[in-house]
Motif scaffolding. Sequence first.
Motif, PDB file in Angstrom:
ATOM      1  N   LEU A 213     -20.997  15.063 107.756  1.00  0.00           N
ATOM      2  CA  LEU A 213     -20.898  14.259 106.541  1.00  0.00           C
ATOM      3  C   LEU A 213     -19.523  13.619 106.406  1.00  0.00           C
ATOM      4  CD1 LEU A 213     -22.757  16.708 104.116  1.00  0.00           C
ATOM      5  CD2 LEU A 213     -23.654  14.574 105.074  1.00  0.00           C
ATOM      6  N   GLN A 214     -18.485  14.335 106.806  1.00  0.00           N
ATOM      7  CA  GLN A 214     -17.138  13.782 106.775  1.00  0.00           C
ATOM      8  C   GLN A 214     -17.022  12.574 107.714  1.00  0.00           C
ATOM      9  OE1 GLN A 214     -15.549  15.114 103.874  1.00  0.00           O
ATOM     10  NE2 GLN A 214     -13.771  15.055 105.205  1.00  0.00           N
ATOM     11  N   ARG A 215     -17.608  12.711 108.902  1.00  0.00           N
ATOM     12  CA  ARG A 215     -17.544  11.622 109.876  1.00  0.00           C
ATOM     13  C   ARG A 215     -18.326  10.392 109.403  1.00  0.00           C
ATOM     14  NH1 ARG A 215     -16.592  13.297 115.577  1.00  0.00           N
ATOM     15  NH2 ARG A 215     -15.568  15.319 115.479  1.00  0.00           N
ATOM     16  N   LYS A 216     -19.388  10.624 108.651  1.00  0.00           N
ATOM     17  CA  LYS A 216     -20.209   9.524 108.145  1.00  0.00           C
ATOM     18  C   LYS A 216     -19.757   9.042 106.766  1.00  0.00           C
ATOM     19  CE  LYS A 216     -23.472   8.152 109.854  1.00  0.00           C
ATOM     20  NZ  LYS A 216     -23.677   7.036 110.819  1.00  0.00           N
ATOM     21  N   LYS A 217     -18.663   9.677 106.266  1.00  0.00           N
ATOM     22  CA  LYS A 217     -18.107   9.318 104.952  1.00  0.00           C
ATOM     23  C   LYS A 217     -19.161   9.456 103.839  1.00  0.00           C
ATOM     24  CE  LYS A 217     -14.414   6.320 106.659  1.00  0.00           C
ATOM     25  NZ  LYS A 217     -14.473   6.830 108.026  1.00  0.00           N
ATOM     26  N   ILE A 218     -19.951  10.519 103.933  1.00  0.00           N
ATOM     27  CA  ILE A 218     -20.969  10.817 102.928  1.00  0.00           C
ATOM     28  C   ILE A 218     -20.430  11.938 102.031  1.00  0.00           C
ATOM     29  CG2 ILE A 218     -23.313  11.654 102.504  1.00  0.00           C
ATOM     30  CD1 ILE A 218     -24.073  10.563 105.264  1.00  0.00           C
ATOM     31  N   PRO A 219     -20.261  11.698 100.728  1.00  0.00           N
ATOM     32  CA  PRO A 219     -19.787  12.772  99.842  1.00  0.00           C
ATOM     33  C   PRO A 219     -20.808  13.914  99.775  1.00  0.00           C
ATOM     34  CG  PRO A 219     -20.517  10.885  98.560  1.00  0.00           C
ATOM     35  CD  PRO A 219     -20.538  10.453  99.999  1.00  0.00           C
ATOM     36  N   GLU A 293      -4.670  20.487 111.828  1.00  0.00           N
ATOM     37  CA  GLU A 293      -5.029  20.180 110.438  1.00  0.00           C
ATOM     38  C   GLU A 293      -6.295  19.335 110.430  1.00  0.00           C
ATOM     39  OE1 GLU A 293      -1.848  19.603 107.383  1.00  0.00           O
ATOM     40  OE2 GLU A 293      -2.747  17.597 107.254  1.00  0.00           O
ATOM     41  N   LYS A 294      -7.227  19.712 109.577  1.00  0.00           N
ATOM     42  CA  LYS A 294      -8.518  19.033 109.534  1.00  0.00           C
ATOM     43  C   LYS A 294      -8.943  18.843 108.087  1.00  0.00           C
ATOM     44  CE  LYS A 294     -13.259  19.622 111.277  1.00  0.00           C
ATOM     45  NZ  LYS A 294     -14.149  20.515 112.063  1.00  0.00           N
ATOM     46  N   GLU A 295      -9.312  17.621 107.725  1.00  0.00           N
ATOM     47  CA  GLU A 295      -9.763  17.350 106.364  1.00  0.00           C
ATOM     48  C   GLU A 295     -11.239  17.742 106.251  1.00  0.00           C
ATOM     49  OE1 GLU A 295      -7.834  14.368 103.448  1.00  0.00           O
ATOM     50  OE2 GLU A 295      -9.383  13.267 104.540  1.00  0.00           O
ATOM     51  N   ILE A 296     -11.552  18.573 105.280  1.00  0.00           N
ATOM     52  CA  ILE A 296     -12.927  19.050 105.113  1.00  0.00           C
ATOM     53  C   ILE A 296     -13.558  18.537 103.818  1.00  0.00           C
ATOM     54  CG2 ILE A 296     -12.618  21.095 106.548  1.00  0.00           C
ATOM     55  CD1 ILE A 296     -12.169  22.732 104.024  1.00  0.00           C
ATOM     56  N   LEU A 297     -12.778  17.800 103.039  1.00  0.00           N
ATOM     57  CA  LEU A 297     -13.277  17.149 101.821  1.00  0.00           C
ATOM     58  C   LEU A 297     -12.391  15.940 101.589  1.00  0.00           C
ATOM     59  CD1 LEU A 297     -15.285  17.627  99.290  1.00  0.00           C
ATOM     60  CD2 LEU A 297     -13.211  18.372  98.111  1.00  0.00           C
ATOM     61  N   THR A 298     -13.015  14.771 101.473  1.00  0.00           N
ATOM     62  CA  THR A 298     -12.224  13.548 101.390  1.00  0.00           C
ATOM     63  C   THR A 298     -12.547  12.746 100.133  1.00  0.00           C
ATOM     64  OG1 THR A 298     -12.168  13.394 103.815  1.00  0.00           O
ATOM     65  CG2 THR A 298     -11.583  11.415 102.583  1.00  0.00           C
TER      66      THR A 298
END
Length: 339
Positions: A213-219, A293-298
């Motif tokens: 979902l992060q890669r597809k920019k889906i909240p 470091e990895k973003e898990i919520l954007t």
Amino acid sequence: MKEKFLKILPYSGYVLFVSLGLLVFFVAAFLVVVVRTKEEQKVMMPYVIGKNYIEVHNELQRLQLKVRLESERIPEKTDGIILSQSIDAGKEVEAGSKLYLTVNIGFDRVTIPDVKGQDLKRAKAILEKVLSGEVYVPLQIGGITYVPSVGDEPPDTIIDQIPAPGKETHSGEKIYLLVTEANTDKKSNQSLKEGSDESKIVGIPVPFVVDYLQRKKIPYRIKEATKPEFRDGHGLVSSYELKPNGAEIGTFYLKPSTSLVHDYEFLEYEIDDDDIYSAKLSYTKPGEDVEIEKEILTSQAFKEDEIVRLVVHRFTNAKVTLIGKETGVAKVWKLKGNY
């Protein structure tokens, strides 16, 4: 004086008689208590053969039996079940008696190999032959999850795995793989696409679905956790629904034991201020100095008193930081990877 003594004598005899009576009473009462206490220390041995030792451990502790474990390996039988017991079921024994149980070791002990960076074909070959002592055994793949490539990631390549490399476990534990999509139109039955039906997503590790979902920019929003029927459902997706405003994920979760180095963590935080929030996971691989470091919520909007939930897989010391765009750091979770 003699007359006075004769007057006292009957009373002293009475006192002596009463004293002796009381003494006899207390001695008898003491013996009754001792006998009853001894009887209360007797316990009835239950039948535990065929049961998993974990299931009967607490009961045997309650009966105050001193359990001694012995092991035997029968691959075709379930790992952890009791094969024999030294005290016959139904026999009355004293609390504190020694009980010898033979427990089955149905799986070979293995160390999870590192297949990150390998193409899927090569990774499968590695997992087919994992060294256990002096023999090679296969590891079962629990699921393959395909996600879009980011940057210069090559297609059809392992970019993450659960359990993480180095975990000491048994050959019965399933391994889950996160793989970049191939250039062809070939699709896995666990490839995550918009509109995928729920049955193709349930059973995937929650962090892998979040990565997609992060890669597809889906909240996304994670619902309250529910307890799985079986432990191997722990950390996996229990439900999934793609709505107009984003995805809604249900998760199976059991509170991790502090003795487990590799486990899922379910994090919750009640928002104090309306803001746009992001969360990042940071950790250093064992034996390395470089922090990852990895973003898990954007950039997702949360209102005051709303609950933000995150699920991560811990295998080393890690930190999760929740940050508001305007309000700054809202919450920091420090996760221990060893105990």
